[in-house]
Design a protein around this motif. Structure first.
Motif, PDB file in Angstrom:
ATOM      1  N   ARG A  18      37.433  10.906  16.543  1.00 13.12           N
ATOM      2  CA  ARG A  18      38.270  10.952  15.232  1.00 13.12           C
ATOM      3  C   ARG A  18      38.948  12.111  15.013  1.00 13.12           C
ATOM      4  O   ARG A  18      38.362  13.334  15.020  1.00 13.12           O
ATOM      5  CB  ARG A  18      36.632  10.844  14.106  1.00 13.12           C
ATOM      6  N   LEU A  19      39.927  11.771  14.624  1.00 11.81           N
ATOM      7  CA  LEU A  19      41.102  12.977  14.219  1.00 11.81           C
ATOM      8  C   LEU A  19      41.427  12.848  12.717  1.00 11.81           C
ATOM      9  O   LEU A  19      41.652  11.731  12.279  1.00 11.81           O
ATOM     10  CB  LEU A  19      42.088  12.498  15.026  1.00 11.81           C
ATOM     11  N   CYS A  20      41.229  14.007  11.999  1.00 15.35           N
ATOM     12  CA  CYS A  20      41.873  13.990  10.757  1.00 15.35           C
ATOM     13  C   CYS A  20      43.285  14.487  10.861  1.00 15.35           C
ATOM     14  O   CYS A  20      43.499  15.516  11.293  1.00 15.35           O
ATOM     15  CB  CYS A  20      41.000  14.848   9.985  1.00 15.35           C
ATOM     16  N   LEU A  21      44.144  13.930  10.089  1.00 19.71           N
ATOM     17  CA  LEU A  21      45.395  14.277   9.890  1.00 19.71           C
ATOM     18  C   LEU A  21      45.911  14.565   8.276  1.00 19.71           C
ATOM     19  O   LEU A  21      45.576  13.751   7.548  1.00 19.71           O
ATOM     20  CB  LEU A  21      46.519  13.178  10.543  1.00 19.71           C
ATOM     21  N   SER A  22      46.579  15.379   8.069  1.00 22.22           N
ATOM     22  CA  SER A  22      47.113  15.588   6.753  1.00 22.22           C
ATOM     23  C   SER A  22      48.629  16.461   6.790  1.00 22.22           C
ATOM     24  O   SER A  22      49.205  16.385   8.062  1.00 22.22           O
ATOM     25  CB  SER A  22      46.439  16.570   6.148  1.00 22.22           C
ATOM     26  N   VAL A  23      49.169  16.717   5.782  1.00 16.67           N
ATOM     27  CA  VAL A  23      50.420  17.534   5.686  1.00 16.67           C
ATOM     28  C   VAL A  23      50.117  18.804   5.201  1.00 16.67           C
ATOM     29  O   VAL A  23      49.187  19.118   3.958  1.00 16.67           O
ATOM     30  CB  VAL A  23      51.338  16.594   4.899  1.00 16.67           C
ATOM     31  N   ALA A  60      56.728  15.126  19.005  1.00 15.30           N
ATOM     32  CA  ALA A  60      55.748  15.930  18.361  1.00 15.30           C
ATOM     33  C   ALA A  60      55.415  17.397  19.138  1.00 15.30           C
ATOM     34  O   ALA A  60      55.115  17.475  20.332  1.00 15.30           O
ATOM     35  CB  ALA A  60      54.500  15.527  17.785  1.00 15.30           C
ATOM     36  N   PHE A  61      55.404  18.333  18.447  1.00 16.81           N
ATOM     37  CA  PHE A  61      55.008  19.768  19.144  1.00 16.81           C
ATOM     38  C   PHE A  61      53.586  19.992  18.383  1.00 16.81           C
ATOM     39  O   PHE A  61      53.478  20.268  16.950  1.00 16.81           O
ATOM     40  CB  PHE A  61      55.891  21.042  18.758  1.00 16.81           C
ATOM     41  N   PHE A  62      52.604  20.258  19.223  1.00 19.11           N
ATOM     42  CA  PHE A  62      51.155  20.627  18.676  1.00 19.11           C
ATOM     43  C   PHE A  62      51.023  21.918  18.796  1.00 19.11           C
ATOM     44  O   PHE A  62      51.367  22.570  20.056  1.00 19.11           O
ATOM     45  CB  PHE A  62      50.130  19.801  19.551  1.00 19.11           C
ATOM     46  N   ALA A 104      52.833  18.589   9.679  1.00 16.28           N
ATOM     47  CA  ALA A 104      51.546  17.941   9.832  1.00 16.28           C
ATOM     48  C   ALA A 104      50.418  18.647  10.384  1.00 16.28           C
ATOM     49  O   ALA A 104      50.697  19.614  10.969  1.00 16.28           O
ATOM     50  CB  ALA A 104      51.728  16.472  10.604  1.00 16.28           C
ATOM     51  N   THR A 105      49.216  18.476   9.836  1.00 16.83           N
ATOM     52  CA  THR A 105      47.842  19.164  10.375  1.00 16.83           C
ATOM     53  C   THR A 105      46.916  18.091  11.103  1.00 16.83           C
ATOM     54  O   THR A 105      46.857  17.026  10.654  1.00 16.83           O
ATOM     55  CB  THR A 105      47.315  20.183   9.301  1.00 16.83           C
ATOM     56  N   GLY A 106      46.118  18.583  11.871  1.00 18.75           N
ATOM     57  CA  GLY A 106      45.000  17.990  12.491  1.00 18.75           C
ATOM     58  C   GLY A 106      43.926  18.853  12.748  1.00 18.75           C
ATOM     59  O   GLY A 106      43.933  20.052  12.934  1.00 18.75           O
ATOM     60  N   PHE A 107      42.712  18.196  12.987  1.00 20.53           N
ATOM     61  CA  PHE A 107      41.785  18.679  12.938  1.00 20.53           C
ATOM     62  C   PHE A 107      40.368  17.803  13.063  1.00 20.53           C
ATOM     63  O   PHE A 107      40.466  16.622  12.855  1.00 20.53           O
ATOM     64  CB  PHE A 107      41.337  19.803  11.787  1.00 20.53           C
ATOM     65  N   TYR A 139      42.675  24.543  12.538  1.00 14.42           N
ATOM     66  CA  TYR A 139      43.424  23.296  12.590  1.00 14.42           C
ATOM     67  C   TYR A 139      44.743  23.746  13.403  1.00 14.42           C
ATOM     68  O   TYR A 139      44.937  24.756  14.069  1.00 14.42           O
ATOM     69  CB  TYR A 139      43.671  22.710  11.381  1.00 14.42           C
ATOM     70  N   PHE A 140      45.246  22.470  13.790  1.00 16.26           N
ATOM     71  CA  PHE A 140      46.497  22.702  14.595  1.00 16.26           C
ATOM     72  C   PHE A 140      47.611  21.961  13.798  1.00 16.26           C
ATOM     73  O   PHE A 140      47.362  21.126  13.030  1.00 16.26           O
ATOM     74  CB  PHE A 140      46.398  22.016  16.201  1.00 16.26           C
ATOM     75  N   GLN A 141      48.841  22.424  14.112  1.00 16.11           N
ATOM     76  CA  GLN A 141      49.925  21.896  13.212  1.00 16.11           C
ATOM     77  C   GLN A 141      50.767  20.936  14.308  1.00 16.11           C
ATOM     78  O   GLN A 141      50.707  21.173  15.566  1.00 16.11           O
ATOM     79  CB  GLN A 141      50.775  23.213  12.816  1.00 16.11           C
ATOM     80  N   ILE A 142      51.319  20.000  13.557  1.00 10.18           N
ATOM     81  CA  ILE A 142      52.026  19.014  14.308  1.00 10.18           C
ATOM     82  C   ILE A 142      53.563  19.055  13.715  1.00 10.18           C
ATOM     83  O   ILE A 142      53.846  18.635  12.552  1.00 10.18           O
ATOM     84  CB  ILE A 142      51.543  17.613  14.269  1.00 10.18           C
TER      85      ILE A 142
END
Length: 165
Positions: free
Chosen positions: A40-45, A121-123, A52-55, A129-132
């Motif tokens: 499960r990956l959570c994505l936002s801006v 996309a660049f992670f 974008a962000t992921g966590f 969190y990480f940025q996308i």
């Protein structure tokens, strides 16, 4: 050892024929750990950076708890604070998505559009969190470290020299 998941490192992902991106292996392991051993990956801006962000799910809980703490501090200082609005800003834009064991996932279309991401996309791991990023947008962001901006520029230049593969 702390329960806090910290993301670092960086990687590129080119969308496959179905439009899926691949979550980098080390980030994937951490997201899975942070999500109770689920894919499960959570994505936002990001509200300020245009990416974008992921966590994982644990950071989603952290964001909720952080707002509760801000509410408590405001109450103690007799300062106005709109906790509902803050929860909307921090939690209302999060989209939970599944990823397969190979790390493939669909970047939510709204988030993809907001971040300007198309086929690459660049992670970029930055802590909790990480940025996308859309690579070109990261290069144009003067607040990002020169080392990272230059790395992305070199990768894009090499890709262009190869014909955009």
């Amino acid at each position: 050892m702390s329960d806090v998941i910290l993301y670092s490192g960086n990687a590129f992902s080119v969308a496959d024929g179905k439009g899926r991106f691949v979550l980098p292996l080390e980030m994937r392991k951490l997201v899975r750990q942070a999500s109770g051993d689920e894919n499960r990956l959570c994505l936002s801006v990001h509200m300020d950076n245009g990416c974008a962000t992921g966590f994982g799910l644990s950071h989603k809980r952290f964001l909720f708890d952080e707002v509760a703490e801000l509410e408590r501090l405001a109450r103690e200082a007799n300062r106005p604070f709109n906790g509902d609005l803050e929860r909307e800003n921090r939690l209302g834009t999060i989209e939970d998505v599944n990823f397969d064991d190979g790390g493939r996932f669909f970047l939510h279309p709204d988030i993809k559009d907001e971040a300007g991401i198309t086929d690459v996309a660049f992670f970029y791991g930055v802590g909790r969190y990480f940025q996308i990023w859309k690579p070109e947008a990261l290069i144009e962001s003067p607040d990002r470290p020169a080392l990272i901006r230059n790395k992305v520029k070199r990768w894009l230049d090499a890709r262009a020299a190869e014909g955009g593969k």
